[in-house]
Write a protein that holds these residues in place. Structure first.
Motif, PDB file in Angstrom:
ATOM      1  N   ALA A  90       0.830  -1.202   0.000  1.00 36.39           N
ATOM      2  CA  ALA A  90       0.000   0.000   0.000  1.00 36.39           C
ATOM      3  C   ALA A  90       0.869   1.260   0.000  1.00 36.39           C
ATOM      4  CB  ALA A  90      -0.935   0.010   1.203  1.00 36.39           C
ATOM      5  N   ASP A  91       1.903   1.282   0.845  1.00 30.34           N
ATOM      6  CA  ASP A  91       2.780   2.450   0.888  1.00 30.34           C
ATOM      7  C   ASP A  91       3.588   2.573  -0.403  1.00 30.34           C
ATOM      8  OD1 ASP A  91       1.987   3.360   3.397  1.00 30.34           O
ATOM      9  OD2 ASP A  91       3.428   2.093   4.428  1.00 30.34           O
ATOM     10  N   ALA A  92       4.028   1.448  -0.941  1.00 35.87           N
ATOM     11  CA  ALA A  92       4.805   1.483  -2.188  1.00 35.87           C
ATOM     12  C   ALA A  92       3.992   2.085  -3.321  1.00 35.87           C
ATOM     13  CB  ALA A  92       5.272   0.074  -2.552  1.00 35.87           C
ATOM     14  N   GLN A  93       2.693   1.815  -3.341  1.00 35.13           N
ATOM     15  CA  GLN A  93       1.835   2.387  -4.383  1.00 35.13           C
ATOM     16  C   GLN A  93       1.776   3.903  -4.278  1.00 35.13           C
ATOM     17  OE1 GLN A  93      -1.995   0.113  -4.638  1.00 35.13           O
ATOM     18  NE2 GLN A  93      -0.896  -1.328  -3.330  1.00 35.13           N
ATOM     19  N   LEU A  94       1.643   4.418  -3.043  1.00 38.58           N
ATOM     20  CA  LEU A  94       1.630   5.867  -2.847  1.00 38.58           C
ATOM     21  C   LEU A  94       2.973   6.484  -3.200  1.00 38.58           C
ATOM     22  CD1 LEU A  94      -0.647   7.775  -1.738  1.00 38.58           C
ATOM     23  CD2 LEU A  94      -1.094   5.323  -1.500  1.00 38.58           C
ATOM     24  N   LEU A  95       4.047   5.828  -2.811  1.00 42.21           N
ATOM     25  CA  LEU A  95       5.381   6.316  -3.145  1.00 42.21           C
ATOM     26  C   LEU A  95       5.575   6.359  -4.660  1.00 42.21           C
ATOM     27  CD1 LEU A  95       7.350   4.322  -0.434  1.00 42.21           C
ATOM     28  CD2 LEU A  95       7.036   6.809  -0.478  1.00 42.21           C
ATOM     29  N   SER A  96       5.051   5.352  -5.343  1.00 45.23           N
ATOM     30  CA  SER A  96       5.153   5.311  -6.803  1.00 45.23           C
ATOM     31  C   SER A  96       4.355   6.432  -7.454  1.00 45.23           C
ATOM     32  CB  SER A  96       4.681   3.947  -7.320  1.00 45.23           C
ATOM     33  OG  SER A  96       4.765   3.879  -8.732  1.00 45.23           O
ATOM     34  N   MET A  97       3.179   6.736  -6.905  1.00 38.91           N
ATOM     35  CA  MET A  97       2.402   7.851  -7.429  1.00 38.91           C
ATOM     36  C   MET A  97       3.175   9.163  -7.312  1.00 38.91           C
ATOM     37  SD  MET A  97      -1.589   7.314  -6.357  1.00 38.91           S
ATOM     38  CE  MET A  97      -2.051   8.767  -7.304  1.00 38.91           C
ATOM     39  N   ALA A  98       3.812   9.368  -6.157  1.00 36.54           N
ATOM     40  CA  ALA A  98       4.490  10.634  -5.899  1.00 36.54           C
ATOM     41  C   ALA A  98       5.770  10.790  -6.705  1.00 36.54           C
ATOM     42  CB  ALA A  98       4.794  10.755  -4.406  1.00 36.54           C
ATOM     43  N   THR A  99       6.486   9.702  -6.915  1.00 36.68           N
ATOM     44  CA  THR A  99       7.751   9.801  -7.650  1.00 36.68           C
ATOM     45  C   THR A  99       7.537   9.820  -9.155  1.00 36.68           C
ATOM     46  OG1 THR A  99      10.025   8.969  -7.664  1.00 36.68           O
ATOM     47  CG2 THR A  99       8.278   7.337  -7.822  1.00 36.68           C
ATOM     48  N   GLY A 100       6.371   9.318  -9.611  1.00 37.41           N
ATOM     49  CA  GLY A 100       5.992   9.470 -11.008  1.00 37.41           C
ATOM     50  C   GLY A 100       6.665   8.503 -11.962  1.00 37.41           C
ATOM     51  N   LYS A 101       6.422   8.743 -13.252  1.00 32.70           N
ATOM     52  CA  LYS A 101       6.889   7.823 -14.293  1.00 32.70           C
ATOM     53  C   LYS A 101       8.403   7.768 -14.387  1.00 32.70           C
ATOM     54  CE  LYS A 101       2.731   8.380 -17.129  1.00 32.70           C
ATOM     55  NZ  LYS A 101       2.179   8.795 -18.448  1.00 32.70           N
ATOM     56  N   GLY A 128     -11.038   1.067 -11.350  1.00 31.02           N
ATOM     57  CA  GLY A 128     -11.300   2.188 -12.229  1.00 31.02           C
ATOM     58  C   GLY A 128     -10.470   3.433 -12.002  1.00 31.02           C
ATOM     59  N   PHE A 129      -9.568   3.428 -11.030  1.00 34.47           N
ATOM     60  CA  PHE A 129      -8.798   4.632 -10.722  1.00 34.47           C
ATOM     61  C   PHE A 129      -7.418   4.513 -11.375  1.00 34.47           C
ATOM     62  CE2 PHE A 129      -6.528   7.400  -7.519  1.00 34.47           C
ATOM     63  CZ  PHE A 129      -7.087   8.584  -7.992  1.00 34.47           C
ATOM     64  N   SER A 130      -7.285   5.033 -12.570  1.00 35.84           N
ATOM     65  CA  SER A 130      -6.094   4.807 -13.391  1.00 35.84           C
ATOM     66  C   SER A 130      -4.793   5.334 -12.787  1.00 35.84           C
ATOM     67  CB  SER A 130      -6.296   5.386 -14.791  1.00 35.84           C
ATOM     68  OG  SER A 130      -6.542   6.776 -14.738  1.00 35.84           O
ATOM     69  N   PRO A 131      -4.769   6.470 -12.045  1.00 37.22           N
ATOM     70  CA  PRO A 131      -3.486   6.899 -11.478  1.00 37.22           C
ATOM     71  C   PRO A 131      -2.866   5.862 -10.537  1.00 37.22           C
ATOM     72  CG  PRO A 131      -5.033   8.720 -11.446  1.00 37.22           C
ATOM     73  CD  PRO A 131      -5.818   7.500 -11.840  1.00 37.22           C
ATOM     74  N   LEU A 132      -3.719   5.184  -9.771  1.00 36.36           N
ATOM     75  CA  LEU A 132      -3.196   4.163  -8.865  1.00 36.36           C
ATOM     76  C   LEU A 132      -2.787   2.906  -9.625  1.00 36.36           C
ATOM     77  CD1 LEU A 132      -2.506   3.447  -5.977  1.00 36.36           C
ATOM     78  CD2 LEU A 132      -4.832   2.609  -5.661  1.00 36.36           C
ATOM     79  N   ILE A 133      -3.549   2.527 -10.640  1.00 39.90           N
ATOM     80  CA  ILE A 133      -3.179   1.374 -11.469  1.00 39.90           C
ATOM     81  C   ILE A 133      -1.799   1.591 -12.080  1.00 39.90           C
ATOM     82  CG2 ILE A 133      -3.668   0.226 -13.670  1.00 39.90           C
ATOM     83  CD1 ILE A 133      -5.337  -0.902 -11.534  1.00 39.90           C
ATOM     84  N   GLU A 134      -1.590   2.767 -12.646  1.00 42.21           N
ATOM     85  CA  GLU A 134      -0.293   3.059 -13.261  1.00 42.21           C
ATOM     86  C   GLU A 134       0.827   3.007 -12.228  1.00 42.21           C
ATOM     87  OE1 GLU A 134      -0.924   6.843 -15.016  1.00 42.21           O
ATOM     88  OE2 GLU A 134      -2.357   6.098 -16.513  1.00 42.21           O
ATOM     89  N   ALA A 135       0.558   3.503 -11.027  1.00 44.86           N
ATOM     90  CA  ALA A 135       1.568   3.466  -9.967  1.00 44.86           C
ATOM     91  C   ALA A 135       1.868   2.035  -9.539  1.00 44.86           C
ATOM     92  CB  ALA A 135       1.091   4.293  -8.775  1.00 44.86           C
TER      93      ALA A 135
END
Length: 243
Positions: A90-101, A128-135
């Motif tokens: 769960a935390d890794a997903q948030l970290l991935s969102m913040a650090t970006g592509k 259905g929430f694509s920003p989290l899927i991408e992360a």
């Protein structure tokens, strides 16, 4: 792994039958159309991947641009981060969102069972929430003991090293965390791991722990107190970024 047609059998009956054939050290993966559940002979509650708290935290981050972990870790786009205690990620997903592509998020997990389930979930879970899927898709999962892994890394190899060890104090856990405990590897969080993390991290080392924990002070972390939360963060600044 051996494949066994379920043929309408209950989990209890399957486990009993397989225990007689394979002994007590048994892992049973039930593969369905929506998820994979992991059972063992010792534990009747399954472990399976789900976003857990990451979903509403991700939506809050997209809307407001804040999250306590991201603030504590000081994450910037393009950072390279190691989540040394991955669990459900769960935390890794948030970290991935913040650090970006352009960033890197690597998740380390000592339990082969948890790493399998979490790795498959991060690579295939749909909602259905694509920003989290991408992360999710950008998180790299590696099966290893975090201390041994850190010892092999060169100095200043990553921006942030993050630890979220199992709490000494039992909290009221969210859905699915008890299943995680059943299959977790008893990897003790040690001062040696922190020392190696300080060597490897260019920016900072972050610890998430229960507010009653003495690991913050014992391991040299500066505690960030949160009056309304049972979870605190601890920081060790290294600040060896190359300008």
């Amino acid at each position: 792994m051996d494949y066994i047609p379920r043929e309408g059998q209950s989990i209890r009956n399957l486990l009993t039958k397989l225990r007689d054939q394979h002994g007590s050290d048994l892992r049973l993966f039930i593969v369905g159309d929506k998820r994979i559940e992991l059972y063992s002979n010792e534990n009747r509650e399954p472990f399976f991947f789900h976003p857990n708290a990451a979903m509403f935290r991700a939506k809050h981050f997209v809307r407001y641009g804040t999250d306590p972990l991201l603030t504590a870790a000081g994450i910037k786009p393009g950072d390279s981060i190691v989540d040394a205690t991955l669990g459900l990620g769960a935390d890794a997903q948030l970290l991935s969102m913040a650090t970006g592509k352009n960033g890197i998020v690597k998740g380390l997990e000592a339990s082969v069972d948890i790493a399998r389930i979490t790795g498959m979930g991060l690579s295939a879970y749909q909602h259905g929430f694509s920003p989290l899927i991408e992360a999710m898709r950008r998180v790299e999962v590696e099966i290893c003991h975090h201390t041994e892994w850190l010892e092999k890394q060169p100095s200043d190899a990553y921006d942030v090293i993050y630890f979220d060890p199992m709490f000494d104090e039992k909290l009221t856990q969210s859905y699915g965390i008890s299943g995680l405990r059943n299959f977790s590897f008893d990897e003790v969080f040690t001062k040696k791991a922190v020392e190696e993390a300080v060597r490897v991290a260019r920016k900072r080392v972050v610890l998430k722990d229960h507010f009653r924990s003495n690991r913050f002070e014992s391991y040299g972390f500066t505690r960030m107190r949160r009056k309304s939360s049972t979870i605190h963060y601890g920081l060790i600044e290294t600040d060896r970024r190359q300008v």
